[in-house]
Scaffold this motif. Structure first.
Motif, PDB file in Angstrom:
ATOM      1  N   TYR A   1     -13.845  37.568  39.484  1.00 45.87           N
ATOM      2  CA  TYR A   1     -14.765  36.697  38.766  1.00 45.87           C
ATOM      3  C   TYR A   1     -14.604  35.285  39.314  1.00 45.87           C
ATOM      4  O   TYR A   1     -13.479  34.813  39.529  1.00 45.87           O
ATOM      5  CB  TYR A   1     -14.454  36.691  37.272  1.00 45.87           C
ATOM      6  CG  TYR A   1     -15.010  37.868  36.503  1.00 45.87           C
ATOM      7  CD1 TYR A   1     -16.025  37.689  35.570  1.00 45.87           C
ATOM      8  CD2 TYR A   1     -14.524  39.155  36.700  1.00 45.87           C
ATOM      9  CE1 TYR A   1     -16.539  38.757  34.848  1.00 45.87           C
ATOM     10  CE2 TYR A   1     -15.027  40.231  35.992  1.00 45.87           C
ATOM     11  CZ  TYR A   1     -16.033  40.022  35.066  1.00 45.87           C
ATOM     12  OH  TYR A   1     -16.538  41.087  34.362  1.00 45.87           O
ATOM     13  N   SER A   2     -15.724  34.602  39.522  1.00 37.82           N
ATOM     14  CA  SER A   2     -15.678  33.248  40.047  1.00 37.82           C
ATOM     15  C   SER A   2     -16.863  32.458  39.508  1.00 37.82           C
ATOM     16  O   SER A   2     -17.822  33.031  38.971  1.00 37.82           O
ATOM     17  CB  SER A   2     -15.709  33.276  41.575  1.00 37.82           C
ATOM     18  OG  SER A   2     -15.348  32.028  42.123  1.00 37.82           O
TER      19      SER A   2
ATOM     20  N   PRO B   1     -20.631  35.209  36.261  1.00 34.82           N
ATOM     21  CA  PRO B   1     -21.354  34.884  35.019  1.00 34.82           C
ATOM     22  C   PRO B   1     -21.222  33.405  34.679  1.00 34.82           C
ATOM     23  O   PRO B   1     -20.214  32.769  34.972  1.00 34.82           O
ATOM     24  CB  PRO B   1     -20.652  35.757  33.974  1.00 34.82           C
ATOM     25  CG  PRO B   1     -19.272  35.945  34.514  1.00 34.82           C
ATOM     26  CD  PRO B   1     -19.436  36.032  36.003  1.00 34.82           C
ATOM     27  N   LYS B   2     -22.253  32.849  34.061  1.00 38.95           N
ATOM     28  CA  LYS B   2     -22.194  31.459  33.602  1.00 38.95           C
ATOM     29  C   LYS B   2     -21.384  31.325  32.316  1.00 38.95           C
ATOM     30  O   LYS B   2     -20.927  30.241  31.971  1.00 38.95           O
ATOM     31  CB  LYS B   2     -23.602  30.912  33.401  1.00 38.95           C
ATOM     32  CG  LYS B   2     -24.387  30.791  34.700  1.00 38.95           C
ATOM     33  CD  LYS B   2     -25.765  30.194  34.456  1.00 38.95           C
ATOM     34  CE  LYS B   2     -26.532  30.035  35.768  1.00 38.95           C
ATOM     35  NZ  LYS B   2     -27.896  29.472  35.542  1.00 38.95           N
TER      36      LYS B   2
ATOM     37  N   GLU C   1     -22.636  41.327  26.205  1.00 36.23           N
ATOM     38  CA  GLU C   1     -22.882  42.096  27.422  1.00 36.23           C
ATOM     39  C   GLU C   1     -21.816  41.810  28.476  1.00 36.23           C
ATOM     40  O   GLU C   1     -21.263  42.741  29.079  1.00 36.23           O
ATOM     41  CB  GLU C   1     -24.268  41.763  27.976  1.00 36.23           C
ATOM     42  CG  GLU C   1     -24.609  42.541  29.239  1.00 36.23           C
ATOM     43  CD  GLU C   1     -25.985  42.199  29.781  1.00 36.23           C
ATOM     44  OE1 GLU C   1     -26.371  42.769  30.826  1.00 36.23           O
ATOM     45  OE2 GLU C   1     -26.675  41.358  29.168  1.00 36.23           O
ATOM     46  N   ALA C   2     -21.508  40.538  28.680  1.00 34.21           N
ATOM     47  CA  ALA C   2     -20.487  40.173  29.663  1.00 34.21           C
ATOM     48  C   ALA C   2     -19.119  40.707  29.253  1.00 34.21           C
ATOM     49  O   ALA C   2     -18.333  41.157  30.099  1.00 34.21           O
ATOM     50  CB  ALA C   2     -20.439  38.658  29.830  1.00 34.21           C
ATOM     51  N   GLN C   3     -18.826  40.670  27.969  1.00 32.25           N
ATOM     52  CA  GLN C   3     -17.542  41.168  27.478  1.00 32.25           C
ATOM     53  C   GLN C   3     -17.434  42.680  27.637  1.00 32.25           C
ATOM     54  O   GLN C   3     -16.372  43.206  27.998  1.00 32.25           O
ATOM     55  CB  GLN C   3     -17.365  40.747  26.017  1.00 32.25           C
ATOM     56  CG  GLN C   3     -17.202  39.237  25.867  1.00 32.25           C
ATOM     57  CD  GLN C   3     -17.303  38.769  24.431  1.00 32.25           C
ATOM     58  OE1 GLN C   3     -17.321  39.573  23.492  1.00 32.25           O
ATOM     59  NE2 GLN C   3     -17.364  37.451  24.246  1.00 32.25           N
ATOM     60  N   ALA C   4     -18.541  43.392  27.408  1.00 32.91           N
ATOM     61  CA  ALA C   4     -18.525  44.844  27.576  1.00 32.91           C
ATOM     62  C   ALA C   4     -18.351  45.220  29.046  1.00 32.91           C
ATOM     63  O   ALA C   4     -17.611  46.161  29.385  1.00 32.91           O
ATOM     64  CB  ALA C   4     -19.817  45.446  27.024  1.00 32.91           C
ATOM     65  N   GLU C   5     -19.016  44.469  29.942  1.00 33.35           N
ATOM     66  CA  GLU C   5     -18.872  44.733  31.379  1.00 33.35           C
ATOM     67  C   GLU C   5     -17.432  44.506  31.837  1.00 33.35           C
ATOM     68  O   GLU C   5     -16.910  45.238  32.676  1.00 33.35           O
ATOM     69  CB  GLU C   5     -19.829  43.833  32.164  1.00 33.35           C
ATOM     70  CG  GLU C   5     -21.296  44.206  32.001  1.00 33.35           C
ATOM     71  CD  GLU C   5     -22.214  43.220  32.718  1.00 33.35           C
ATOM     72  OE1 GLU C   5     -21.718  42.131  33.104  1.00 33.35           O
ATOM     73  OE2 GLU C   5     -23.404  43.532  32.875  1.00 33.35           O
ATOM     74  N   PHE C   6     -16.799  43.479  31.277  1.00 38.71           N
ATOM     75  CA  PHE C   6     -15.403  43.201  31.622  1.00 38.71           C
ATOM     76  C   PHE C   6     -14.498  44.325  31.116  1.00 38.71           C
ATOM     77  O   PHE C   6     -13.626  44.816  31.842  1.00 38.71           O
ATOM     78  CB  PHE C   6     -14.983  41.857  31.014  1.00 38.71           C
ATOM     79  CG  PHE C   6     -13.598  41.423  31.367  1.00 38.71           C
ATOM     80  CD1 PHE C   6     -13.345  40.728  32.543  1.00 38.71           C
ATOM     81  CD2 PHE C   6     -12.528  41.700  30.528  1.00 38.71           C
ATOM     82  CE1 PHE C   6     -12.061  40.323  32.873  1.00 38.71           C
ATOM     83  CE2 PHE C   6     -11.239  41.303  30.839  1.00 38.71           C
ATOM     84  CZ  PHE C   6     -11.006  40.610  32.022  1.00 38.71           C
ATOM     85  N   ALA C   7     -14.691  44.734  29.876  1.00 39.66           N
ATOM     86  CA  ALA C   7     -13.862  45.798  29.301  1.00 39.66           C
ATOM     87  C   ALA C   7     -14.019  47.108  30.064  1.00 39.66           C
ATOM     88  O   ALA C   7     -13.057  47.878  30.211  1.00 39.66           O
ATOM     89  CB  ALA C   7     -14.211  45.995  27.826  1.00 39.66           C
ATOM     90  N   ASP C   8     -15.222  47.381  30.573  1.00 36.37           N
ATOM     91  CA  ASP C   8     -15.485  48.621  31.298  1.00 36.37           C
ATOM     92  C   ASP C   8     -14.691  48.728  32.606  1.00 36.37           C
ATOM     93  O   ASP C   8     -14.568  49.816  33.171  1.00 36.37           O
ATOM     94  CB  ASP C   8     -16.984  48.744  31.615  1.00 36.37           C
ATOM     95  CG  ASP C   8     -17.800  49.124  30.387  1.00 36.37           C
ATOM     96  OD1 ASP C   8     -17.190  49.559  29.384  1.00 36.37           O
ATOM     97  OD2 ASP C   8     -19.032  48.961  30.424  1.00 36.37           O
TER      98      ASP C   8
ATOM     99  N   ALA D   1      -6.563  32.023  37.798  1.00 39.92           N
ATOM    100  CA  ALA D   1      -6.058  30.839  38.501  1.00 39.92           C
ATOM    101  C   ALA D   1      -7.219  29.877  38.728  1.00 39.92           C
ATOM    102  O   ALA D   1      -8.089  30.147  39.554  1.00 39.92           O
ATOM    103  CB  ALA D   1      -5.418  31.224  39.832  1.00 39.92           C
ATOM    104  N   ALA D   2      -7.241  28.795  37.956  1.00 37.89           N
ATOM    105  CA  ALA D   2      -8.267  27.759  38.119  1.00 37.89           C
ATOM    106  C   ALA D   2      -9.664  28.369  38.107  1.00 37.89           C
ATOM    107  O   ALA D   2     -10.502  28.057  38.970  1.00 37.89           O
ATOM    108  CB  ALA D   2      -8.024  26.967  39.406  1.00 37.89           C
ATOM    109  N   TYR D   3      -9.945  29.198  37.123  1.00 38.83           N
ATOM    110  CA  TYR D   3     -11.236  29.888  37.049  1.00 38.83           C
ATOM    111  C   TYR D   3     -12.355  28.932  36.645  1.00 38.83           C
ATOM    112  O   TYR D   3     -13.392  28.861  37.296  1.00 38.83           O
ATOM    113  CB  TYR D   3     -11.122  31.061  36.095  1.00 38.83           C
ATOM    114  CG  TYR D   3     -12.408  31.814  35.839  1.00 38.83           C
ATOM    115  CD1 TYR D   3     -13.347  32.009  36.855  1.00 38.83           C
ATOM    116  CD2 TYR D   3     -12.677  32.351  34.584  1.00 38.83           C
ATOM    117  CE1 TYR D   3     -14.516  32.720  36.611  1.00 38.83           C
ATOM    118  CE2 TYR D   3     -13.831  33.061  34.338  1.00 38.83           C
ATOM    119  CZ  TYR D   3     -14.761  33.243  35.354  1.00 38.83           C
ATOM    120  OH  TYR D   3     -15.920  33.937  35.108  1.00 38.83           O
ATOM    121  N   GLY D   4     -12.168  28.206  35.560  1.00 38.19           N
ATOM    122  CA  GLY D   4     -13.174  27.236  35.159  1.00 38.19           C
ATOM    123  C   GLY D   4     -14.015  27.624  33.963  1.00 38.19           C
ATOM    124  O   GLY D   4     -14.895  26.863  33.554  1.00 38.19           O
ATOM    125  N   LEU D   5     -13.791  28.807  33.396  1.00 38.03           N
ATOM    126  CA  LEU D   5     -14.478  29.212  32.167  1.00 38.03           C
ATOM    127  C   LEU D   5     -13.454  29.527  31.090  1.00 38.03           C
ATOM    128  O   LEU D   5     -12.373  30.040  31.370  1.00 38.03           O
ATOM    129  CB  LEU D   5     -15.343  30.463  32.400  1.00 38.03           C
ATOM    130  CG  LEU D   5     -16.686  30.303  33.112  1.00 38.03           C
ATOM    131  CD1 LEU D   5     -17.408  31.647  33.129  1.00 38.03           C
ATOM    132  CD2 LEU D   5     -17.562  29.246  32.466  1.00 38.03           C
TER     133      LEU D   5
END
Length: 318
Positions: free
Chosen positions: A33-34, A65-66, A72-79, A88-92
């Protein structure tokens, strides 16, 4: 070591060595993720982040993702069914459902000795404050701002020669060396997370371009640290009497006294509240960087005159 199924979350150059270390150690990085590609450079061409480019070069799918606050973003991450996420210094900001999704949680590579310098700009703030040391903390993330329990910490010295660039590179390499054994210990149950102490908490607020304005009414030691801390980003500068904004790329302590802001010699030595600094590398708009003496040869400024306009904005706090 048992290979782990990992998600990596990072954006700038600082994060790339950690991602490289995880790949080299044999862990399975299933997704990166970036931050989304953004305009950058002189031409303001849209560019992918350093982590984005590095991940793609190694065949790792990238998501940009912004926000991670929507279902939806949380479900995609969990999947992704990750054992852990390395950040590391992701920004979100990571909301609780993201923090909870990996089996071992989310682990952060943070560029300070927590609890000192929680927040966005720990490298610059540590130099600016005159700290004798800083380091890397590998932290088990929680919902707070860099408040999670610590898995490991390692210090590095800040010397009079330390710059933001040199410290950035040193800490990025240190974080890469630390993250793999920290993950191994976490997965094996041999590394216990230790809560951060309540004393000594400081916040490294995000920097802006205005924070780079030099204030000659500060002590010379502070002004010199200011240049080391804020170069290259956001950069240090002063507004000359002719309206030009002069970038200061390097400075050093110097002898001399006078009214703050006064030019003391033909080598671009400037009086401060206590002592003086010599501006050893400066740049006029649209020109190449030059040393202080060369700058003065092409600039109408006499010894005894103020080098900048009298308006002084509030600089970054120390």
């Amino acid at each position: 070591m048992t290979p782990l199924r990992l998600v990596f979350m990072g954006t700038p150059d600082f994060a790339v060595p950690s991602l490289a270390a995880l790949i080299e150690a044999g862990h399975q990085v299933v997704c990166a993720y970036s931050q989304p590609p953004r305009p950058a450079g002189r031409g303001q061409q849209v560019q992918k982040s350093p982590v984005h480019r590095f991940a793609e070069e190694h065949g790792i799918p990238v998501r940009t993702p912004k926000s991670l606050r929507n279902a939806e973003a949380q479900a995609e991450f969990a999947d992704l069914k990750a054992d852990a996420a390395v950040v590391a210094a992701y920004g979100l900001i990571l909301p609780q459902p993201i923090l909870d999704a990996p089996r071992l949680g989310c682990v952060n590579v943070h560029g300070s000795l927590l609890p000192r310098w929680r927040g966005a700009a720990p490298i610059q703030r540590s130099i600016l404050a005159g700290d004798a040391e800083t380091g890397i903390t590998i932290m088990q993330m929680d919902i707070g701002l860099d408040t999670g329990a610590m898995l490991s910490r390692e210090a590095v010295a800040i010397t009079p020669a330390t710059t933001a660039s040199s410290l950035h590179d040193e800490l990025a390499a240190l974080g890469a060396r630390m993250i793999v054994p920290a993950l191994d210990g976490l997965a094996a149950g041999t590394l216990a997370a230790v809560p951060q102490p309540e004393d000594g908490v400081t916040y490294a607020a995000k920097l802006t371009r205005e924070d780079g304005r030099l204030d000659w009414t500060r002590p010379a030691a502070y002004v010199e640290r200011h240049v080391r801390a804020l170069t290259p980003w956001p950069g240090c500068w002063f507004d000359a009497s002719n309206g030009e904004r002069i970038k200061v790329l390097a400075a050093e302590p110097a002898s001399g006294t006078g009214a703050p802001g006064t030019l003391l010699d033909d080598r671009l030595t400037v009086a401060c509240a206590d002592g003086a600094v010599r501006l050893t590398r400066v740049q006029r708009p649209g020109k190449a960087p030059v040393d202080g003496a060369a700058f003065l040869r092409g600039f109408a400024l006499a010894v005894g005159q103020p080098v900048s306009t009298p308006e002084v904005a509030q600089p970054v706090a120390d």
